[in-house]
Design an enzyme around this catalytic site. Structure first.
Site, PDB file in Angstrom:
ATOM      1  N   CYS A   1      -3.621  -1.593  18.088  1.00 49.85           N
ATOM      2  CA  CYS A   1      -2.334  -1.141  17.536  1.00 49.85           C
ATOM      3  C   CYS A   1      -1.617  -0.287  18.582  1.00 49.85           C
ATOM      4  CB  CYS A   1      -2.519  -0.290  16.288  1.00 49.85           C
ATOM      5  SG  CYS A   1      -3.723  -0.897  15.100  1.00 49.85           S
TER       6      CYS A   1
ATOM      7  N   HIS B   1       2.233   0.058  19.675  1.00 50.87           N
ATOM      8  CA  HIS B   1       2.921   1.133  18.944  1.00 50.87           C
ATOM      9  C   HIS B   1       2.720   2.507  19.566  1.00 50.87           C
ATOM     10  CE1 HIS B   1       4.184  -1.516  15.744  1.00 50.87           C
ATOM     11  NE2 HIS B   1       2.952  -1.944  15.562  1.00 50.87           N
TER      12      HIS B   1
ATOM     13  N   CYS C   1       3.277   2.037 -18.843  1.00 56.12           N
ATOM     14  CA  CYS C   1       3.165   3.132 -17.869  1.00 56.12           C
ATOM     15  C   CYS C   1       3.997   4.320 -18.368  1.00 56.12           C
ATOM     16  CB  CYS C   1       3.717   2.719 -16.504  1.00 56.12           C
ATOM     17  SG  CYS C   1       3.173   1.121 -15.878  1.00 56.12           S
TER      18      CYS C   1
ATOM     19  N   CYS D   1       2.671   6.962 -20.921  1.00 57.19           N
ATOM     20  CA  CYS D   1       1.843   8.042 -20.386  1.00 57.19           C
ATOM     21  C   CYS D   1       2.623   8.892 -19.376  1.00 57.19           C
ATOM     22  CB  CYS D   1       0.577   7.479 -19.747  1.00 57.19           C
ATOM     23  SG  CYS D   1      -0.634   6.939 -20.983  1.00 57.19           S
TER      24      CYS D   1
ATOM     25  N   ARG E   1      -5.287   2.251  -8.003  1.00 58.24           N
ATOM     26  CA  ARG E   1      -4.912   3.174  -9.088  1.00 58.24           C
ATOM     27  C   ARG E   1      -4.189   2.414 -10.207  1.00 58.24           C
ATOM     28  NH1 ARG E   1      -5.782   8.493 -11.116  1.00 58.24           N
ATOM     29  NH2 ARG E   1      -5.848   7.298 -13.016  1.00 58.24           N
TER      30      ARG E   1
ATOM     31  N   CYS F   1      -5.294   2.210 -14.114  1.00 58.06           N
ATOM     32  CA  CYS F   1      -4.453   2.556 -15.264  1.00 58.06           C
ATOM     33  C   CYS F   1      -4.373   1.379 -16.232  1.00 58.06           C
ATOM     34  CB  CYS F   1      -3.066   3.004 -14.808  1.00 58.06           C
ATOM     35  SG  CYS F   1      -3.069   4.713 -14.203  1.00 58.06           S
TER      36      CYS F   1
END
Lengths: 150, 106, 278
Positions: free
Chosen positions: C92, C96, C194, C197, C235, C239
């Site tokens: 990389c 970069h 979603c 909550c 994640r 959920c």
């Protein structure tokens, strides 16, 4: 997975787990195993109170990673230092957590790590000083979500 | 497996007490868990840590399965002279991970 | 009661209470939360990082870069950044250079419109694009430690930069709208969106967890539950599992659309990666 007794099951099912388990006596088995480890470590000696402290959160957000600091008062010197400090958690399936070994080169007699706690329970520390004397302290930690496998 | 992380100051005054922080990647399989088929997953943890300074023991720790994954240890050391710290972790399979850090006493 | 449920839903909610462990009484967390003004058209007036909802002990693990175990992954990413791989024999760094300069804005501006492929690209997908097209290397698995390490390393370069995704490029608005649809769609046996909550109930306890706004500014994130670092899509999957829904795949268009929409819901929040959560 521990088998829950009826009262614990009700607590879990009604969802008041965190608040209520804090009030339950720790399961005898873990506590017994812990006391056996303490007895073995003491080798017949008795431990005094004071001079040794444990610092932990009052309530742990997740039992997988509960920060813990053990402190024996006073600097480590060639004359006086804690050879070993045994740390036990009496509500885990196996109570052993760690044993710290200080030396005169340690400077302080303070060390920190992170431990798994399966549920709300007592954490016990017993220090063996280089002169053969012992100290002990017990502290309650409330755990809201238990650490898996610990 | 990434390298262990160790944080110590680069220099100290003679006799100064410094703080050392260490962290290492390890799943710390407790031996208490079961796989999807219900078979117990064997215990595989880092079971010991040693820190020495110029070959002399500074601090040690015996670890049990209740130590969290990616074990963290923080402790202190008195630095009598310039020299080198060595940090050694050992696991249940006999793997040894180690790293060294130099410190200068002004 | 935590959720605003009608009587007809109480039966289902009772199931939810058992499955999720229900409500747990816990003292409110002390201290004021740091808030940021929400972008125009946002359903909330102020936006808050997930950091603010955690206990002081969990926050302390994130506050010190040394104590934050996520940096084990960042270190791995840095090593890989400088390691040649693939048939082109390039790292990389060969293209970069210094990541602290070349990647400074990436974490705050991704997901970004990819005109060549006519779709948005997130950091994970961009990394694999570079690996397969620029380096002649194999794509990394979405949740591999290499991918998580590299994504953590790249996004950490943007720490403190406010999230500033450009929705005017290409069809970004359409993807954002698709993500919004998903965000308000009820899923699973528990029939929760979603929004139920993270919009209606942030600041309330669920099980023994304090609900946050479900922001993405901290990802990749070390979770105490995972005992490791995971991607944003992991994640999302978690959920969806919680409401007993069949989750979409990591890297899928659905999760990418959700990621684009969540970036909008968090415009202005400082990038916190690699964050630490419970």
């Amino acid at each position: 997975m521990t088998v829950l007794n009826k009262r614990e099951f009700l607590i879990v099912a009604t969802g008041a787990a965190a608040a209520a388990i804090a009030g339950l006596p720790s399961i005898a088995l873990g506590a017994e195993k812990a006391e056996m480890r303490v007895a073995e470590f003491l080798g017949g000696a008795t431990a005094s109170e004071g001079g040794l402290s444990l610092e932990m959160p009052e309530i742990a957000e997740n039992g997988n990673t509960v920060p813990l600091t053990v402190r024996v008062d006073g600097e480590a010197t060639a004359d006086r230092y804690a050879e070993s400090v045994l740390i036990l958690a009496d509500g885990n399936p196996e109570p052993g957590v760690a044993t710290f070994h200080f030396t005169p080169l340690s400077g302080t007699q303070e060390a920190s790590t992170r431990m798994r706690l399966a549920k709300t329970q007592n954490v016990i520390a017993v220090a063996k000083m280089n002169d053969g004397s012992f100290m002990r302290t017990d502290n309650l930690v409330k755990v809201t979500i238990g650490g898996c496998g610990g | 497996m990434s390298k262990p992380r160790v944080k110590i100051p680069k220099s100290a005054a003679a006799g100064e007490i410094i703080t050392i922080k260490t962290l290492i990647t390890h799943k710390m399989e407790s031996g208490q868990r079961k796989d999807k088929q219900g078979n117990p997953i064997p215990r595989m943890i880092i079971n010991s840590f040693e820190c020495t300074f110029n070959g002399e023991r500074v601090f040690g720790c015996d670890m049990e399965p209740a130590i969290s994954a990616n074990p963290y240890l923080q402790f202190t050391a008195r630095v009598p002279e310039s020299g080198e710290f060595e940090f050694v972790w050992k696991d249940d399979e006999g793997s040894v991970f180690s790293t060294k850090k130099k410190i200068k006493v002004a | 009661m935590m959720f605003d449920v009608s009587i007809g839903k109480l039966g289902r909610w009772a199931t939810a209470a058992v499955l999720l462990g229900g409500l747990a009484a816990q003292p409110a967390l002390a201290g004021d939360m740091k808030t940021y003004p929400a972008p125009e058209g946002h359903p909330l007036s102020e936006i808050i990082s997930g950091y603010e909802f955690r206990t002081p002990e969990t926050q302390a693990l994130q506050d010190d870069d040394f104590e934050n175990p996520a940096f084990l992954w960042v270190d791995q990413g840095e090593e890989l950044w400088n390691t040649a791989d693939g048939t082109a024999g390039k790292a990389c760094a060969d293209c970069h250079g210094n990541a602290s300069e070349s990647m400074k804005m990436v974490g705050a501006t991704f997901p970004k419109w990819d005109a060549k492929n006519n779709r948005p690209v997130n950091i994970e997908l961009q990394i694999n694009q570079c690996r397969t097209e620029q380096m002649g290397a194999d794509a990394w698995k979405y949740e591999s430690s290499e991918m998580i390490g590299m994504t953590s390393f790249v996004r950490t370069q943007s720490r403190g930069e406010p999230v500033n995704v450009d929705f005017s490029e290409g069809d970004m608005e359409a993807w954002k709208a698709k993500g919004k649809d998903l965000y308000y769609t009820r899923f699973g046996q528990l029939d929760l969106a979603c929004s139920n909550c993270h919009e209606d109930n942030y600041g309330n306890q669920i099980r023994s967890d304090l609900l946050s706004q479900g922001q993405s500014n901290g990802f990749p994130t070390y979770r105490l539950k995972w005992q490791g670092v995971g991607t944003l899509h992991r994640r999302f999957k978690g959920c969806m599992d919680q409401v007993r829904a069949k989750p979409y795949k990591r890297g899928s268009d659905e999760f990418l659309a959700l990621e684009v929409y969540l970036a909008y819901r968090g415009v202005g929040l400082p990038v916190e990666a690699p964050a630490l959560r419970n």
